[in-house]
Enzyme design. Structure first.
Site, PDB file in Angstrom:
ATOM      1  N   ASP A   1      51.465 -52.053  71.492  1.00 47.81           N
ATOM      2  CA  ASP A   1      50.315 -51.894  71.893  1.00 47.81           C
ATOM      3  C   ASP A   1      49.436 -52.551  71.068  1.00 47.81           C
ATOM      4  OD1 ASP A   1      50.055 -51.035  74.806  1.00 47.81           O
ATOM      5  OD2 ASP A   1      49.968 -49.308  74.066  1.00 47.81           O
TER       6      ASP A   1
ATOM      7  N   ASP B   1      52.516 -49.548  83.688  1.00 48.79           N
ATOM      8  CA  ASP B   1      52.218 -48.549  82.486  1.00 48.79           C
ATOM      9  C   ASP B   1      50.997 -47.683  82.030  1.00 48.79           C
ATOM     10  OD1 ASP B   1      52.013 -48.513  79.632  1.00 48.79           O
ATOM     11  OD2 ASP B   1      51.279 -50.326  78.805  1.00 48.79           O
TER      12      ASP B   1
END
Length: 254
Positions: A52, A199
């Site tokens: 991320d 996610d």
């Protein structure tokens, strides 16, 4: 591990990637133990590493930049999720750093089509050759699903966030299931060739019902590193997909 992607068409890469149901949020582990984690994942033939990238502007959190992509071993598939204000610049930097999969936020850019079209023309190195960059689009929990309609032909991955990025507030399980059902209905006969990903702070007991609905992959970070049992947890999570979906092409070392 990623040598099997060398020289494949985009369609063949997507089909092969769909056989890997888990992307490991590598930044959730202890950075001092990164080398050990990578050794364990390589032994398990677990090629997908999820990163991320947050800049503190799209959401109130900083993580790492494209430099981190380049530092990871070339043998892995680097699955990068951009949560930044300037996705165009970050996407270019990530390709240069060797990202194999790049997922953009639907809310983060009015020029999504331009960035996705450019990504569709890029290739990145793998062991023994190159592969096309795989493109994804990610949606926050409150984002209407129909925003992806104009770009469906420009993405291979559709990722639903089960948390609000940077805040940690989670969707209720019932709402998440409804959202998956709505996405599948929206896709209809365009479902083929798309990898559907969930996610965000999932627990293992949520997996069977989501798999039964038809998702292809989950991204998990903290849950996999819990109790410093990355190898055991990775095996356990992957096994859930084997039991539920009998994925023929799932790596045998699990």
């Amino acid at each position: 591990m990623n040598s099997q992607f060398a020289g494949l068409t985009r369609e063949a890469c997507v089909a092969l990637l769909a056989s890997y149901p888990l992307s490991v949020g590598i930044l959730a582990g202890q950075w001092i133990a990164l080398h050990r984690y990578l050794q364990q994942l390589e032994a398990l033939n677990q090629p997908l590493l999820h990163l991320d990238l947050m800049d503190g502007q799209f959401c109130p959190q900083f993580t790492v930049g494209p430099w981190a992509v380049e530092q990871l071993p070339q043998t892995f598939i680097k699955d990068v999720h951009l949560m930044v204000a300037d996705q165009w610049t970050a996407a270019q930097a990530c390709v240069k750093a060797g990202a194999h999969c790049i997922t953009l936020q639907a809310e983060g850019d009015i020029h999504l089509h331009h960035t996705l079209s450019w990504l569709g023309q890029q290739t990145v190195p793998v062991i023994g050759g190159e592969m096309p960059v795989i493109r994804g689009i990610s949606l926050c929990p409150a984002t209407p699903l129909d925003v992806i309609i104009p770009i469906l032909s420009d993405v291979e991955v559709i990722q639903l966030l089960a948390v609000n990025p940077g805040y940690g507030s989670k969707m209720r399980s019932s709402d998440l299931h409804e959202r998956v059902a709505q996405l599948l209905c929206l896709l209809g006969d365009k479902r083929e060739g798309k990898i559907i990903v969930i996610d965000g702070s999932l627990t293992q007991d949520q997996l069977p019902s989501l798999i039964a609905q038809g998702i292809d992959r989950v991204v998990s970070g903290s849950a996999l590193f819990r109790d410093d049992r990355l190898a055991e947890n990775t095996r356990s999570w992957r096994a859930m997909f084997k039991v539920a979906g009998d994925t023929t092409f799932l790596p045998s070392t699990a």
